[in-house]
Design a protein around this motif. Structure first.
Motif, short mmCIF file in Angstrom:
data_model
loop_
_atom_site.label_atom_id
_atom_site.label_comp_id
_atom_site.label_asym_id
_atom_site.label_seq_id
_atom_site.Cartn_x
_atom_site.Cartn_y
_atom_site.Cartn_z
N ALA A 168 -4.11 -5.53 -8.41
CA ALA A 168 -5.10 -4.81 -7.60
C ALA A 168 -5.58 -3.57 -8.36
CB ALA A 168 -4.50 -4.47 -6.23
N PHE A 207 -12.94 -4.75 2.06
CA PHE A 207 -12.64 -3.33 2.29
C PHE A 207 -13.23 -2.86 3.62
CE2 PHE A 207 -11.30 -3.44 -2.08
CZ PHE A 207 -10.29 -2.49 -2.13
N LEU A 210 -10.92 -3.43 6.39
CA LEU A 210 -9.82 -2.46 6.39
C LEU A 210 -10.27 -1.11 6.93
CD1 LEU A 210 -8.30 -3.36 2.92
CD2 LEU A 210 -7.20 -3.72 5.13
N ALA A 265 7.14 -0.49 -2.46
CA ALA A 265 7.96 -1.36 -1.60
C ALA A 265 7.99 -0.89 -0.15
CB ALA A 265 9.39 -1.49 -2.16
N PHE A 266 6.81 -0.54 0.34
CA PHE A 266 6.70 0.02 1.69
C PHE A 266 5.84 -0.86 2.60
CE2 PHE A 266 4.10 2.76 4.53
CZ PHE A 266 5.10 3.19 5.39
N HIS A 267 4.66 -1.26 2.10
CA HIS A 267 3.70 -2.01 2.93
C HIS A 267 2.73 -2.71 1.99
CE1 HIS A 267 0.15 -2.49 5.63
NE2 HIS A 267 1.07 -2.65 6.57
N GLN A 268 2.15 -3.87 2.44
CA GLN A 268 1.24 -4.60 1.56
C GLN A 268 0.03 -3.76 1.14
OE1 GLN A 268 1.56 -7.48 -0.07
NE2 GLN A 268 -0.54 -7.55 -0.83
N THR A 269 -0.52 -2.94 2.07
CA THR A 269 -1.71 -2.17 1.70
C THR A 269 -1.53 -0.66 1.80
OG1 THR A 269 -2.54 -2.42 3.94
CG2 THR A 269 -3.38 -3.96 2.29
N PHE A 395 -2.97 -2.03 -3.88
CA PHE A 395 -2.38 -2.89 -2.85
C PHE A 395 -1.09 -3.47 -3.40
CE2 PHE A 395 -6.29 -4.71 -0.38
CZ PHE A 395 -6.61 -3.44 0.03
N GLY A 396 -0.20 -3.84 -2.50
CA GLY A 396 1.03 -4.46 -2.94
C GLY A 396 2.02 -3.42 -3.44
N ASN A 398 1.76 -1.45 -5.87
CA ASN A 398 1.78 -1.29 -7.33
C ASN A 398 1.26 0.08 -7.75
OD1 ASN A 398 1.30 -4.66 -7.34
ND2 ASN A 398 2.70 -3.81 -8.84
#
Lengths: 407, 341
Positions: A168, A207, A210, A265-269, A395-396, A398
Motif C-alpha cells: 500500500a 478512498f 472510506l 498490527a492494530f487494524h487493517q486500515t 494500509f495493513g 505497514n
C-alpha cells in the motif's frame, strides 16, 4: 564479509547517484525543485479521468495525457503501456540519465519498483469488454502489478534482479530499503529503486467509501483537516556501491543511511492511537543510521491529512523526539497522496531538501492539533540540513521510515 | 554469512497437501480450465467473524501460515514476507464490479480495504500481533522467489533468525476467464489448468536435526534460451556443485510454447536424474513455485520420490539435492537449490 566492514558501510550509508521524478508539481526533477522552492502546489480539479466523484474532490494529477506521454516516450502505437507504466518510464529514464548510466552489461544491476494500482487504470475501462472487443485484450496481460516494472526494466536493459513491492502507501519506501540492503550486502553494484502509481477510478472510489477524501486542498497536521487528496506520480533513485562510485568518480547526491520497517498490527486500515508501528519504524531507522534523534534536522512526515494518520503520526513523532521535535512538514499538499509512489516522491524531496538546505512548507496549516500541539514548518526555511527522516505508512499496518544524509 | 534452513513447510493446493501426511497426487486433466484448491476447515484457524470477511487467498494464507508457525514452534517470527502475483483479485473484482454496476454509487469499503496486495501479510501480522518487518512482493512469477530472496538476505546478514515466508494466489471469478481465453486462442498457450494455492515456510538460520537447507535462490528478469545453460552452470558453480551432483529436477513446465526452456535446461543433466513437472498437480499460477518448494522439501525429508509421482520414471533412492527451475512465458526465470542435511 566481516561484520566490522558491514557496520562501517552501514554508518556511511548507500550512495544516491541519480534521481528522476514526475508528479503534479512537475514533469522532471528541476520542475519539482522549482515548485518546492516557490511553494507552488499541484493539487487541483480532476481532468484526465471521467469520474462521478470528479466535482467533489481535489487531486494531484500529472499534467500530461496518456497520448502525450506515449509521444514523449516515442512508444509504438500498438503498445500496451498502462498509465502507471508510462509515468514510471518517464521518471526511471530521467533517473538513469541523471546518474549518467550508459551501459549496464558489466555490472550487477537491479530494478525494484513499487506500485499499488498496477494496470487498474486500463482494467477498469475494459473489464467488461475484454471478451467481446479484441482491441482491448492487449491490456489483459498488463493488469498484474509486475507489468509496469518489467516494461521499465526492459527499456533500461536490466535483465537480472527485478522485482515489485506492494505494501500500500509504504511500498516505495520498502523498495528503497530493499535496494539499500542489497547494495550494503554486496549483492548488487547498482540498483534503481522507486515506484509509480497512476490515478484510477478504482482508487478514487475506494478512498471515497472510506470517507477520507477532502473536498478541498488538504491540510496536513491541521486540527480541522478534512482528509486527503489523492495524487499520481512516479520517481526513482539510482543507488550505487561505493566501489562503483569510486571507479566512475560519481557525484553522490546524498546517502541512504537508515531504514526501518515495522507493522502496527492494530487494524487493517486504521493506525493505532499510540502510533506503535510508526514509532518502531523510526526507531529502527535511527538504530541503523546510528544517529540520535537530536541529529535529525528535518522530518518529511507521511502526513496524509486524514484525522487518524496525522494524530497517530504526531504521537509517534513525539515519542521519538520528546520535547524537541525537529522542523517537520508533509509535502502532500503539493503532490496529493501518491500512494505506492509516495515513499520515493518524498525521498526525492528529502534529497532536494539536503541539496538546497531548505525545509519545505506544510501548506494549508492553520491550527495545531490540540492533543499534541505540534506546529509544522509553514514557510520555506533555510537552515543547515545534514539528516532528513522520511515516513511512509500504509494500509495493513505497514510502516516504513528512511533516513537520508548529506554526502 | 549464515545459512538458511527450512524448519517447516505447509501447502494448501489442488492436491491433499495440507491435511494428509502422504504425498499422493492425482494428475489434473490438462483439459480442465481451472482448478480450485482443496480447502481445509478454516474455522480451525480463525474466528467465524473474521472468516466471513476474508476472501479465499486471505483464508488460505492465514491457515497455511498458522500451521507453518505451529509446526516449527515459532510463535513470533522476526519477519513476515509474502509473495503474490495477482494479489487479492477476488475482492478487487468485487469492488470493481460494484463500481461499474452502480456507476460509482452506493459502494461499501470492505472489498476495497481487502483488495490491496499486502492484505495477507497484514492479516497474519494482525492475527499474531507481530510488529516485525513485513513486506509483500508482487512480481508475477518471481513474487514468491523475491520473498525467499529477501528472507535469505535477512538470515545471511543476521537481520533475523526465524522468518515466515509464503506464496499465495487465489483464482478469483472473472479476470481468470479472460486470461484463460487468451491462452486458449493460440496453440502455443498454457495447457494445464489455472490453479491457486498458498505455501508457507518458516526459514531459520539455526540448524535443526534433519533439516532441509535452502542453499540458494536466484531470479532473472530475462535469460535467452542460448544462455540458459551458462546461467545454470554459474549458479551451481557458485554453490560448489556440478550438473552431476543434482539428484532430482523439479520444473515448472505448463505445456505452452515456452516449455522449450525446460527441455534446454534439463538437457545438460545426466539422463538418470528424475525430473518432475509440478504444475500437472498444482495448476499454473504466479506463485505455483511455492508448491514446488513444498514438494521438494517433502521429498528431501523422505529421501526418495514416492512412486506415484514418478510416472514410470526410474526411481532413485537417496535423494539429497534438488534443483528447481521455473519461468513464465520465457521471462521471470528462477533457480532454487535445496539439500537435506
Amino acid at each position: 564479509m566481516t561484520s566490522t566492514s558491514r557496520n562501517k558501510t552501514n554508518s556511511k550509508g548507500v550512495a544516491i547517484t541519480g534521481m528522476g521524478i514526475i508528479s503534479a508539481i512537475g514533469n522532471n526533477l528541476e520542475a519539482n525543485r522549482k515548485a518546492l522552492l516557490s511553494s507552488t502546489p499541484g493539487v487541483g480539479d480532476l481532468k484526465n479521468i471521467n469520474s462521478k466523484q470528479g466535482g467533489q474532490i481535489k487531486v494531484g494529477e500529472v499534467g500530461f495525457t496518456n497520448e502525450e506521454l506515449i509521444s514523449i516516450l516515442q512508444l509504438p502505437k500498438d503498445n500496451n503501456f498502462t498509465r502507471t507504466a508510462l509515468l514510471g518510464l518517464v521518471a526511471a529514464k530521467e533517473a538513469a540519465a541523471n546518474a549518467d548510466i550508459s551501459n549496464n552489461d558489466e555490472l550487477r544491476t537491479g530494478f525494484i519498483s513499487a506500485t499499488s494500482v498496477g494496470g487498474m487504470d486500463m482494467t477498469e475501462r475494459y473489464f467488461k469488454v475484454f471478451e467481446t472487443q479484441p482491441e482491448t485484450q492487449k491490456f489483459i496481460t498488463s493488469h498484474y502489478v509486475g507489468d509496469s516494472t518489467q516494461k521499465i526494466a526492459d527499456v533500461l536493459n536490466i535483465t537480472g534482479f527485478v522485482t515489485t513491492i506492494s505494501t500500500a502507501c509504504s511500498s516505495a519506501a520498502n523498495a528503497i530499503m530493499l535496494g539499500a540492503r542489497l547494495i550494503t550486502a554486496g549483492k548488487l553494484d547498482r540498483v534503481i529503486v522507486g515506484g509509480t502509481d497512476a490515478l484510477s477510478k478504482f482508487t478514487i472510489n475506494g478512498f471515497k467509501t472510506l470517507m477520507i477524501l477532502s473536498t478541498e486542498a488538504c491540510a496536513p497536521f491541521d486540527a480541522d483537516r478534512k482528509g486527503l487528496n489523492l495524487g499520481e506520480a512516479a520517481a526513482y533513485l539510482v543507488l550505487e556501491s561505493d566501489d562503483l562510485v569510486e571507479k566512475d568518480n560519481k557525484k553522490v547526491l546524498a546517502r541512504v543511511t537508515g531504514y526501518g520497517n515495522a507493522n502496527d498490527a492494530f487494524h487493517q486500515t486504521a493506525s493505532s492511537e499510540t502510533g506503535e508501528g510508526a514509532f518502531l519504524a523510526m526507531q529502527k531507522a535511527l538504530d541503523i543510521s546510528r544517529l540520535a534523534p537530536s541529529q535529525i534536522d528535518y522530518v518529511n512526515a507521511h502526513g496524509t491529512a486524514t484525522p487518524n494518520n496525522d494524530l497517530s503520526e504526531s504521537i509517534a513523532i513525539q515519542r521519538i523526539f520528546g520535547e524537541t521535535v525537529p522542523d517537520f512538514s508533509s509535502t502532500k499538499a503539493f503532490t496529493g497522496h501518491t500512494l505506492a509512489a509516495a515513499g520515493v516522491i518524498e525521498a526525492v524531496f528529502s534529497v532536494v531538501a539536503i541539496q538546497e538546505q531548505t525545509v519545505f512548507p506544510n501548506l494549508n496549516f492553520k491550527t495545531k492539533i490540540p492533543e499534541t500541539g505540534l506546529v509544522p514548518a509553514t514557510s520555506l526555511k533555510r537552515k543547515k540540513i545534514e539528516h532528513v527522516l522520511s515516513n511512509s505508512f500504509g494500509f495493513g499496518g505497514n510502516c516504513s521510515t528512511l533516513i537520508f544524509s548529506k554526502a | 554469512m549464515k545459512p538458511c534452513y527450512i524448519h517447516s513447510a505447509t501447502s494448501i493446493s489442488a492436491q491433499p497437501t495440507f491435511e494428509s501426511d502422504v504425498l499422493h497426487f492425482e494428475m489434473i486433466a490438462p483439459t480442465q480450465e481451472k482448478i480450485e484448491a482443496i480447502h481445509p476447515n478454516y474455522k480451525d484457524f480463525m474466528s467465524p467473524i473474521a472468516l466471513r470477511r476474508m476472501a479465499t487467498g486471505v483464508k488460505m494464507g492465514v491457515a497455511a501460515a498458522t500451521k507453518a508457525l505451529q509446526l516449527s514452534n515459532t510463535p513470533q517470527p522476526d519477519a513476515i514476507l509474502i509473495g503474490t502475483g495477482m494479489g487479492c483479485i477476488e475482492d478487487t473484482e468485487k469492488f470493481l464490479n460494484a463500481m461499474i454496476a452502480n456507476e460509482e454509487e452506493f459502494l461499501t469499503p470492505t472489498a476495497f480495504i481487502q483488495s490491496t496486495h499486502n492484505t495477507v501479510g497484514a492479516q497474519i501480522a494482525l492475527g499474531i500481533k507481530c510488529k516485525a518487518y513485513n513486506n509483500t512482493y508482487v512480481h508475477g512469477a518471481l513474487s514468491f522467489e523475491s520473498a525467499l530472496l529477501d528472507a535469505q538476505l535477512m538470515l545471511q546478514n543476521d537481520e533475523a533468525t526465524n522468518i515466515l515466508v509464503g506464496g499465495v494466489d487465489e483464482l478469483g471469478t472473472e479476470f481468470v476467464d479472460a486470461v484463460r481465453m487468451m491462452e486458449d486462442k493460440t496453440p502455443d498457450g498454457i495447457k494445464c489448468p489455472i490453479g491457486e494455492g498458498a505455501s508457507f515456510f518458516v526459514l531459520s538460520s539455526k540448524y535443526k536435526n534433519e533439516s532441509v537447507q535452502l542453499v540458494d535462490v536466484i531470479g532473472y528478469s530475462s535469460i535467452s534460451q542460448e544462455s540458459l545453460t551458462k546461467k545454470t552452470h554459474t549458479f551451481l558453480h557458485q554453490n560448489n556443485l556440478s550438473f552431476s551432483d543434482i539428484d532430482a529436477l523439479i520444473l515448472g513446465a505448463n505445456g505452452d510454447a515456452f516449455d522449450t526452456f525446460y527441455d534446454e535446461f534439463a538437457s545438460v543433466f545426466p539422463e538418470t536424474i528424475p525430473t518432475l513437472s509440478h504444475k500437472q498437480w498444482s495448476g499454473e499460477f504466479f506463485t505455483a513455485s511455492g508448491f514446488a518448494l513444498f514438494l521438494s522439501y517433502e521429498i528431501l525429508k523422505l529421501g526418495e520420490i514416492p512412486s506415484n509421482l514418478l510416472q514410470n520414471k526410474t526411481a532413485k533412492s537417496d535423494i539429497k539435492t534438488i534443483l528447481l527451475y521455473n519461468q513464465f512465458k520465457g521471462r521471470d526465470h528462477s533457480f532454487m537449490l535445496l539439500k537435506s542435511c
